[in-house]
Design a protein around this motif. Sequence first.
Motif, PDB file in Angstrom:
ATOM      1  N   VAL A 144       0.867  -1.170   0.000  1.00  0.00           N
ATOM      2  CA  VAL A 144       0.000   0.000   0.000  1.00  0.00           C
ATOM      3  C   VAL A 144       0.909   1.228   0.000  1.00  0.00           C
ATOM      4  N   GLU A 177       1.002   5.582  -0.550  1.00  0.00           N
ATOM      5  CA  GLU A 177       0.213   6.803  -0.564  1.00  0.00           C
ATOM      6  C   GLU A 177       1.000   7.957  -1.167  1.00  0.00           C
ATOM      7  N   LYS A 229       0.252  12.361  -1.604  1.00  0.00           N
ATOM      8  CA  LYS A 229      -0.567  13.577  -1.535  1.00  0.00           C
ATOM      9  C   LYS A 229      -0.354  14.303  -2.862  1.00  0.00           C
ATOM     10  N   LEU A 256      -5.377  12.825  -1.165  1.00  0.00           N
ATOM     11  CA  LEU A 256      -4.451  11.796  -0.718  1.00  0.00           C
ATOM     12  C   LEU A 256      -4.858  10.524  -1.449  1.00  0.00           C
ATOM     13  N   ARG A 259      -4.275   6.553  -2.466  1.00  0.00           N
ATOM     14  CA  ARG A 259      -3.740   5.325  -1.869  1.00  0.00           C
ATOM     15  C   ARG A 259      -3.865   4.202  -2.893  1.00  0.00           C
ATOM     16  N   GLU A 299      -3.275   0.218  -3.610  1.00  0.00           N
ATOM     17  CA  GLU A 299      -3.072  -1.078  -2.979  1.00  0.00           C
ATOM     18  C   GLU A 299      -2.841  -2.116  -4.067  1.00  0.00           C
ATOM     19  N   VAL A 342      -6.482   2.233  -6.950  1.00  0.00           N
ATOM     20  CA  VAL A 342      -6.163   3.544  -6.377  1.00  0.00           C
ATOM     21  C   VAL A 342      -7.466   4.169  -5.900  1.00  0.00           C
ATOM     22  N   ASN A 372      -9.174   7.581  -3.520  1.00  0.00           N
ATOM     23  CA  ASN A 372      -8.921   8.885  -2.916  1.00  0.00           C
ATOM     24  C   ASN A 372      -9.290   8.829  -1.432  1.00  0.00           C
ATOM     25  N   GLY A 373      -9.144   9.945  -0.734  1.00  0.00           N
ATOM     26  CA  GLY A 373      -9.416   9.980   0.701  1.00  0.00           C
ATOM     27  C   GLY A 373     -10.851   9.683   1.073  1.00  0.00           C
TER      28      GLY A 373
END
Length: 140
Positions: A35, A37, A39, A93, A95, A97, A114, A116-117
């Motif tokens: 994973v 991340e 920004k 942000l 992310r 995985e 992918v 988003n927040g």
Amino acid sequence: MEKDLLEIIRKNVEEEPYAKLFGMKVVELKKGRSVVEMKVSSKCNNFFSITHGGAIFSLVDVAFGSASNSYGNAAVALSMSINYIKPSLAGDLLRAEAVEISRSRRIATYNIIVKNGSGDVVASCQAVAYIKKDKLPFLK
């Protein structure tokens, strides 16, 4: 021992100049799973004022690369197919995985998602890695 190997790989991934350029962080690394991340900066915008697909692909590639190399043997991409589903904006942000689906002596396949927040899927990717006999260069 396995935990030490994964920590060495995580550190080396984060220290790659390209990953540092985007401020990517490996937040989880297990054998066959990673994973990562990032920004999103406005420097990643395209002329539509959304995140450039290349920046999202870079995040996907780092997640895929860290997952496929998590066993300590050098693994390189054979193919990657990405679908962009929802736009991302500066300040998001993201992310990624990467999850291993199958692994043989020489070939491994991965799904990378992918989000988003808010948990919305921004992109999905299927990737295939070729596993070399060589150990990762920083493990020799």
